[in-house]
Scaffold this motif. Structure first.
Motif, PDB file in Angstrom:
ATOM      1  N   VAL A 230       0.894  -1.166   0.000  1.00  9.01           N
ATOM      2  CA  VAL A 230       0.000   0.000   0.000  1.00  9.01           C
ATOM      3  C   VAL A 230       0.934   1.218   0.000  1.00  9.01           C
ATOM      4  N   LYS A 231       0.750   2.105  -0.968  1.00  5.03           N
ATOM      5  CA  LYS A 231       1.772   3.131  -1.208  1.00  5.03           C
ATOM      6  C   LYS A 231       1.122   4.494  -1.415  1.00  5.03           C
ATOM      7  N   HIS A 232       1.754   5.512  -0.874  1.00  3.99           N
ATOM      8  CA  HIS A 232       1.271   6.888  -1.130  1.00  3.99           C
ATOM      9  C   HIS A 232       2.448   7.816  -1.394  1.00  3.99           C
ATOM     10  N   ASP A 233       2.269   8.745  -2.323  1.00  2.00           N
ATOM     11  CA  ASP A 233       3.298   9.740  -2.623  1.00  2.00           C
ATOM     12  C   ASP A 233       2.677  11.130  -2.596  1.00  2.00           C
ATOM     13  N   SER A 234       3.260  12.021  -1.797  1.00  2.93           N
ATOM     14  CA  SER A 234       2.970  13.451  -1.945  1.00  2.93           C
ATOM     15  C   SER A 234       4.079  13.985  -2.833  1.00  2.93           C
ATOM     16  N   ILE A 235       3.715  14.504  -4.009  1.00  2.00           N
ATOM     17  CA  ILE A 235       4.742  15.008  -4.919  1.00  2.00           C
ATOM     18  C   ILE A 235       4.801  16.538  -4.892  1.00  2.00           C
ATOM     19  N   HIS A 236       3.843  17.143  -4.165  1.00  2.00           N
ATOM     20  CA  HIS A 236       3.841  18.600  -3.967  1.00  2.00           C
ATOM     21  C   HIS A 236       3.148  18.874  -2.630  1.00  2.00           C
ATOM     22  N   ARG A 237       3.587  19.920  -1.930  1.00  2.00           N
ATOM     23  CA  ARG A 237       2.998  20.187  -0.609  1.00  2.00           C
ATOM     24  C   ARG A 237       1.572  20.721  -0.684  1.00  2.00           C
ATOM     25  N   GLU A 238       1.088  21.050  -1.884  1.00  2.00           N
ATOM     26  CA  GLU A 238      -0.324  21.451  -1.949  1.00  2.00           C
ATOM     27  C   GLU A 238      -1.218  20.242  -1.645  1.00  2.00           C
ATOM     28  N   SER A 239      -0.643  19.021  -1.720  1.00  4.64           N
ATOM     29  CA  SER A 239      -1.417  17.807  -1.383  1.00  4.64           C
ATOM     30  C   SER A 239      -1.951  17.853   0.055  1.00  4.64           C
ATOM     31  N   PHE A 240      -1.292  18.627   0.924  1.00  2.16           N
ATOM     32  CA  PHE A 240      -1.697  18.651   2.331  1.00  2.16           C
ATOM     33  C   PHE A 240      -2.783  19.699   2.613  1.00  2.16           C
ATOM     34  N   MET A 241      -3.009  20.603   1.666  1.00  4.07           N
ATOM     35  CA  MET A 241      -3.776  21.803   2.012  1.00  4.07           C
ATOM     36  C   MET A 241      -5.282  21.591   2.118  1.00  4.07           C
ATOM     37  N   SER A 242      -5.861  20.637   1.355  1.00  6.94           N
ATOM     38  CA  SER A 242      -7.306  20.423   1.531  1.00  6.94           C
ATOM     39  C   SER A 242      -7.549  19.875   2.942  1.00  6.94           C
ATOM     40  N   GLY A 243      -6.598  19.106   3.450  1.00  2.00           N
ATOM     41  CA  GLY A 243      -6.725  18.583   4.816  1.00  2.00           C
ATOM     42  C   GLY A 243      -6.564  19.669   5.864  1.00  2.00           C
ATOM     43  N   VAL A 244      -5.652  20.606   5.616  1.00  2.00           N
ATOM     44  CA  VAL A 244      -5.471  21.722   6.574  1.00  2.00           C
ATOM     45  C   VAL A 244      -6.754  22.561   6.611  1.00  2.00           C
ATOM     46  N   LYS A 245      -7.312  22.802   5.430  1.00  2.00           N
ATOM     47  CA  LYS A 245      -8.556  23.605   5.349  1.00  2.00           C
ATOM     48  C   LYS A 245      -9.703  22.880   6.077  1.00  2.00           C
ATOM     49  N   LEU A 246      -9.846  21.589   5.794  1.00  2.00           N
ATOM     50  CA  LEU A 246     -10.913  20.808   6.431  1.00  2.00           C
ATOM     51  C   LEU A 246     -10.766  20.854   7.957  1.00  2.00           C
ATOM     52  N   ALA A 247      -9.547  20.635   8.446  1.00  2.00           N
ATOM     53  CA  ALA A 247      -9.326  20.624   9.899  1.00  2.00           C
ATOM     54  C   ALA A 247      -9.620  21.997  10.506  1.00  2.00           C
ATOM     55  N   THR A 248      -9.266  23.061   9.782  1.00  2.00           N
ATOM     56  CA  THR A 248      -9.497  24.430  10.294  1.00  2.00           C
ATOM     57  C   THR A 248     -11.004  24.693  10.428  1.00  2.00           C
TER      58      THR A 248
END
Ligand SMILES: NC(=O)C1=CN([C@@H]2O[C@H](COP(=O)(O)OP(=O)(O)OC[C@H]3O[C@@H](n4cnc5c(N)ncnc54)[C@H](O)[C@@H]3O)[C@@H](O)[C@H]2O)C=CC1
Ligand SMILES: O=C(O)C1=N[C@H](C(=O)O)C[C@H](O)C1
Length: 266
Positions: A230-248
């Motif tokens: 089971v594999k995941h790649d973040s290739i750009h840090r914008e991958s994290f931002m929908s999660g930051v917005k949701l958590a906020t």
């Protein structure tokens, strides 16, 4: 819903600067202030490369969290400072949304207790990328059927903590599904210390640090005559931002601390 007023700690960092860009695009979020190691009293817009916010920079986190009218602190700093900021935020009624990794289990437990005492919601998410959250959940499910597992996490070479917060969280989720047991040959010996990686109840975690990488993880399961990755790649840090917005957004309705974005996903 009224506008959510946000403080960002670590605005010049790789993640913090991405968070500022995200806030700039969200009409429901506004930037009230930043906490940085330097640039006391200057405006964010005065700092090269940052978006044109009028928000003021504080180097004193306590003063910022006490004086500024804010709903949420987004912390993207270092393990030591992230812990300090999270505690200060809870003490001052500001809801922390924390991406910073490297907290100890004792620190997490203490922050959970403080959040409960103060009835102030908080989110600590070792990984805000939706794909990474799914990868961890798939790994947890797979561990029910494949108890032998090793985790390989690969990150850029500026990362301070090892293993990654994501690998630690993945191991915790897998622990819920399997009995602790030794993996590999019972007579196995390391002729070079560390060759078999870190050990969590027999499960191994291997950490790789190289320039060019962003954030990547493979969870490899072994069974009779088969393996599953089971594999995941973040290739750009914008991958994290929908999660930051949701958590906020979601932290506004919480009165306890949740550890992991999975608790906020439908
Ligand atoms: N949860 C998630 O999805 C993700 C979490 N991370 C974590 O976020 C944290 C930051 O990562 P990066 O942005 O890559 O690191 P970075 O090194 O690029 O940025 C950290 C920033 O924090 C600032 N800083 C340090 N001490 C400070 C203090 N006392 N007050 C204010 N600012 C301070 C530094 O000046 C720097 O600008 C790390 O713990 C990392 O593991 C990183 C990517 C995703
Ligand atoms: O430092 C990083 O870059 C990352 N840190 C987090 C972690 O430790 O798991 C999340 C992601 O892997 C990127």
């Amino acid at each position: 819903m009224s506008e959510i007023k946000v403080i960002v700690a670590g605005p010049r960092g790789k993640m913090g600067s991405e968070a500022l860009k995200m806030i700039e695009k969200q009409p429901a979020l506004s930037l009230s202030a930043c906490i940085d190691r330097k640039h006391e009293g200057r405006k964010v817009s005065d700092i090269d490369g940052l978006p044109p916010f009028d928000a003021v920079i504080y180097t004193d986190a306590e003063a910022c969290l006490r004086q500024v009218d804010a709903d949420v602190l987004i912390d993207l700093t270092t393990p030591e400072n992230g812990y300090k900021h999270t505690k200060l935020a809870l003490e001052n009624g500001v809801r922390p949304v924390v991406g910073t990794t490297g907290f100890t289990r004792e620190q997490l437990d203490e922050l959970m207790q403080l959040s409960e005492e103060k009835k102030t919601g908080a989110v600590i998410a070792p990984n805000f990328a939706i794909g990474a959250v799914l990868m961890m959940q798939f790994a947890k499910w797979a561990a029910k059927h494949f108890p032998d597992v090793e985790i390989i996490e690969k990150h850029h070479d500026q990362k301070l903590d090892a293993p990654s917060g994501t690998a630690v969280k993945t191991a915790e989720l897998i622990k819920e599904m399997r009995e602790p047991h030794h993996q590999g040959h019972t007579d196995e010996k390391e002729t070079l210390e560390g060759a078999r990686g870190a050990d969590v109840e027999g499960m191994k975690i291997h950490s790789m640090r190289l320039p060019g990488l962003v954030a990547h993880q493979e969870v490899i399961f072994g069974g009779l005559g088969e393996t599953l990755t089971v594999k995941h790649d973040s290739i750009h840090r914008e991958s994290f931002m929908s999660g930051v917005k949701l958590a906020t957004e979601k932290v506004m309705d919480l009165d306890v601390l949740v550890y992991g974005l999975e608790y906020l996903l439908d």
